[in-house]
Design a protein around this motif. Structure first.
Motif, short mmCIF file in Angstrom:
data_model
loop_
_atom_site.label_atom_id
_atom_site.label_comp_id
_atom_site.label_asym_id
_atom_site.label_seq_id
_atom_site.Cartn_x
_atom_site.Cartn_y
_atom_site.Cartn_z
N SER A 198 0.55 -1.40 -0.09
CA SER A 198 0.02 -0.17 -0.17
C SER A 198 0.89 0.76 0.07
O SER A 198 1.92 1.01 -0.13
N VAL A 199 0.01 2.02 -0.33
CA VAL A 199 1.08 3.98 -0.25
C VAL A 199 0.03 4.29 0.42
O VAL A 199 -1.47 4.36 0.08
N VAL A 200 0.55 5.41 1.45
CA VAL A 200 -0.23 5.60 2.44
C VAL A 200 0.87 7.64 2.17
O VAL A 200 1.86 7.70 2.77
N ALA A 201 -0.22 8.79 1.87
CA ALA A 201 0.22 9.64 0.99
C ALA A 201 -0.81 10.63 2.45
O ALA A 201 -1.94 10.87 2.86
N VAL A 202 0.07 11.89 2.70
CA VAL A 202 -0.54 13.05 3.44
C VAL A 202 -0.78 14.46 2.19
O VAL A 202 0.26 14.43 1.59
N VAL A 203 -1.63 14.75 1.95
CA VAL A 203 -2.62 15.78 1.11
C VAL A 203 -3.44 16.86 1.69
O VAL A 203 -4.07 16.45 2.70
N ARG A 204 -2.86 17.99 0.86
CA ARG A 204 -3.61 19.28 1.33
C ARG A 204 -4.80 19.42 0.56
O ARG A 204 -4.05 19.90 -0.65
N GLY A 205 -6.05 19.59 0.58
CA GLY A 205 -7.20 19.44 -0.47
C GLY A 205 -7.61 18.12 -0.75
O GLY A 205 -7.06 17.28 -1.19
N GLU A 206 -8.82 18.23 -1.73
CA GLU A 206 -10.26 18.21 -2.23
C GLU A 206 -9.42 16.95 -3.04
O GLU A 206 -9.66 15.59 -3.61
N GLY A 207 -9.13 17.88 -4.33
CA GLY A 207 -8.66 17.04 -5.22
C GLY A 207 -7.33 16.66 -5.10
O GLY A 207 -7.44 15.45 -6.11
N LEU A 208 -6.57 17.23 -4.46
CA LEU A 208 -5.91 15.85 -4.34
C LEU A 208 -5.55 14.48 -3.33
O LEU A 208 -5.22 13.75 -4.25
N ALA A 209 -6.92 14.53 -2.96
CA ALA A 209 -7.17 14.04 -2.20
C ALA A 209 -7.36 12.63 -3.10
O ALA A 209 -7.63 11.41 -3.53
N GLY A 210 -8.56 13.15 -3.35
CA GLY A 210 -9.43 12.37 -5.17
C GLY A 210 -8.28 12.25 -5.66
O GLY A 210 -8.48 10.44 -6.13
N LEU A 211 -7.36 12.76 -6.35
CA LEU A 211 -6.13 12.30 -7.17
C LEU A 211 -5.46 10.91 -6.94
O LEU A 211 -5.29 9.72 -7.68
N CYS A 212 -4.80 11.20 -5.69
CA CYS A 212 -4.66 9.86 -4.68
C CYS A 212 -5.11 8.91 -4.40
O CYS A 212 -5.03 7.52 -4.91
N GLU A 213 -6.18 9.00 -4.71
CA GLU A 213 -7.18 7.41 -4.76
C GLU A 213 -6.98 6.74 -5.69
O GLU A 213 -7.00 6.19 -5.68
N GLU A 214 -7.51 7.93 -6.58
CA GLU A 214 -7.68 7.18 -7.69
C GLU A 214 -6.42 6.53 -8.18
O GLU A 214 -6.73 5.52 -8.72
N ALA A 215 -5.10 6.40 -7.71
CA ALA A 215 -3.81 6.24 -8.26
C ALA A 215 -4.23 5.38 -7.15
O ALA A 215 -2.65 4.39 -7.45
N GLY A 216 -4.48 4.51 -6.32
CA GLY A 216 -4.37 3.65 -5.14
C GLY A 216 -4.04 4.48 -4.27
O GLY A 216 -3.74 2.84 -2.90
N ALA A 217 -4.07 5.19 -3.76
CA ALA A 217 -3.54 5.27 -1.69
C ALA A 217 -4.03 5.64 -1.08
O ALA A 217 -5.02 6.12 -1.30
N CYS A 218 -4.30 5.35 0.50
CA CYS A 218 -4.16 5.61 1.06
C CYS A 218 -4.41 6.96 1.77
O CYS A 218 -2.90 7.25 2.22
N VAL A 219 -4.73 7.77 1.85
CA VAL A 219 -4.84 9.59 2.16
C VAL A 219 -4.98 9.81 3.41
O VAL A 219 -6.49 9.05 4.11
#
Length: 414
Positions: A198-219
């Motif tokens: 898995s990949v766990v990513a720290v993000v700010r902003g809903e757009g980036l969160a959705g992008l990372c989730e689409e790429a398979g990351a746990c946000v």
């Protein structure tokens, strides 16, 4: 191997033999190799047998042997690193005579001391073991603000014996009193085979969160002006339920938090590595090359290389008067940052963004990534795309919406 060669250095140099120490440079190289091994494999190399001395190398002085007592043996504190534990930085409103006294106080507390500025505004940087004392020293002579404290050690003390590699243990369930035990977190994944990585990513902003989730990351979502907690990252690792995990802090000040969360993950049998991403655009680049089908260490190397090859910039608005690398800014000024340092102080966001983008492309690049926030001027992305298209042939541009919680503009150049 390298340790054998290090042990032989006293026989190769008379001054080392007389001092009874090994070569300090060689010892430092082994420390670097140990760290590289830990990052790439997720496992710390074994400690050297029967260490009797450590070496302190001081510029202009001979190496000095420092006996290692029981408390300083590597096995006694496997997570301890040499040097101060914390990096403390803040801006300080104070008179120059008071700053002279502050320098003396901080110099006695730690090392790597830098105090620069003038006209009543100073930038303070120091490495210390007692971060509170460093801040209190500033309070004693003036008004510190924009205080930042970063943990410099590679990890925190272990939470228990490390589990042997194997199936991920089940999450603890709530006790009869209704209180969940420490480190517990609900599984959000549907029933079925657990993912291998898995990949766990720290993000700010809903757009980036959705992008990372689409790429398979746990946000792990954090506010624009906030940070992530170690518990939040560890809980995300547990939610993913994978036997291997890669963490993307996407912020230089969250790297230590991610390292400690990864250490806790290893304690429960998860193979974990932290990619030192310093901005969201570096995290996007790392996710773009993530391949769960290859070996873990190969995946980590590829993601690290992609992140490191991405230069990052940002355009934001100053909230108050502050001293920067580009001069003193006032509240409301537009700041253009390159690699975390303020490079441009402007009056309008679009013009500053164009200036920052041009500075970043001056060093070359093949792709520009723009993450446009909700408070960016209308048409900003189109203007920057046209700037790249007309001024830098062969450079592609990709635009993402940062949406709520994102800053005005993030720029990545690969």
């Amino acid at each position: 191997g390298a340790r054998t060669a290090l042990a032989a250095t006293p026989a190769q140099l008379a001054v080392l033999a007389r001092a009874g120490v090994v070569d300090a440079g060689g010892r430092g190289l082994i420390a670097v190799l140990d760290a590289l091994t830990t990052v790439l494999t997720g496992e710390a190399p074994p400690a050297p047998e029967d260490p009797s001395t450590t070496v302190r190398a001081v510029a202009g002085e001979s190496a000095v042997p420092v006996p290692c007592g029981p408390d300083s043996a590597p096995d006694a504190h496997p997570h301890r690193a040499t040097g101060p534990a914390y990096e403390v930085m803040y801006l300080l409103d104070a008179d120059e005579p008071a700053v002279h006294a502050l320098r003396d106080t901080l110099d006695a507390l730690g090392d790597s001391l830098v105090v620069i500025g003038g006209d009543g505004l100073w930038n303070v940087h120091v490495h210390v073991d007692d971060a509170g004392a460093a801040v209190e020293a500033g309070i004693a002579v003036g008004r510190p603000h924009r205080v930042r404290i970063a943990h410099l050690l590679s990890g925190s003390p272990p939470h228990g014996p490390r589990a042997a590699p194997g199936p991920l243990p089940p999450l603890p369930t709530a006790s009869s009193s209704g209180t969940a035990p420490e480190d517990s977190a609900p599984r959000l994944r549907a029933a079925g085979p657990e993912p291998a990585r898995s990949v766990v990513a720290v993000v700010r902003g809903e757009g980036l969160a959705g992008l990372c989730e689409e790429a398979g990351a746990c946000v792990v979502r954090v506010p624009a002006d906030g940070g992530a907690e170690e518990d939040s990252l560890f809980a995300a690792v547990r939610r993913c339920g994978a036997h291997e995990t890669v963490l993307l802090p996407n912020d230089p000040y969250l790297h230590g938090v991610a390292v400690r969360a990864a250490e806790r993950a290893r304690d429960v049998g998860v193979r974990a590595a932290v990619i030192p991403t310093r901005a969201a655009v570096q995290g996007i680049a790392a996710l773009a090359v993530h391949d769960p089908g290859v070996r873990f260490d190969e995946d980590v190397v590829a993601m690290t290389s992609a992140a490191g090859a991405t230069r990052y910039g940002e355009v934001t608005v100053a909230g108050y008067e502050s001293w920067t690398m580009a001069g003193v800014c006032q509240a409301g000024d537009v700041l253009g940052l390159v690699e975390g340092d303020v490079a441009v102080i402007g009056e309008d966001l679009a013009g500053t963004a164009a200036d920052v983008l041009e500075r970043m492309l001056a060093a070359g690049g093949e792709m520009v990534t723009l993450v446009v926030g909700p408070h960016a001027p209308e048409g900003l992305a189109e203007r920057l795309e046209a700037q790249v298209r007309h001024g830098h042939l062969g450079v592609d541009t990709v635009v993402y919406e940062g949406r709520e919680g994102a800053g005005p503009l993030l720029i990545g150049v690969e």
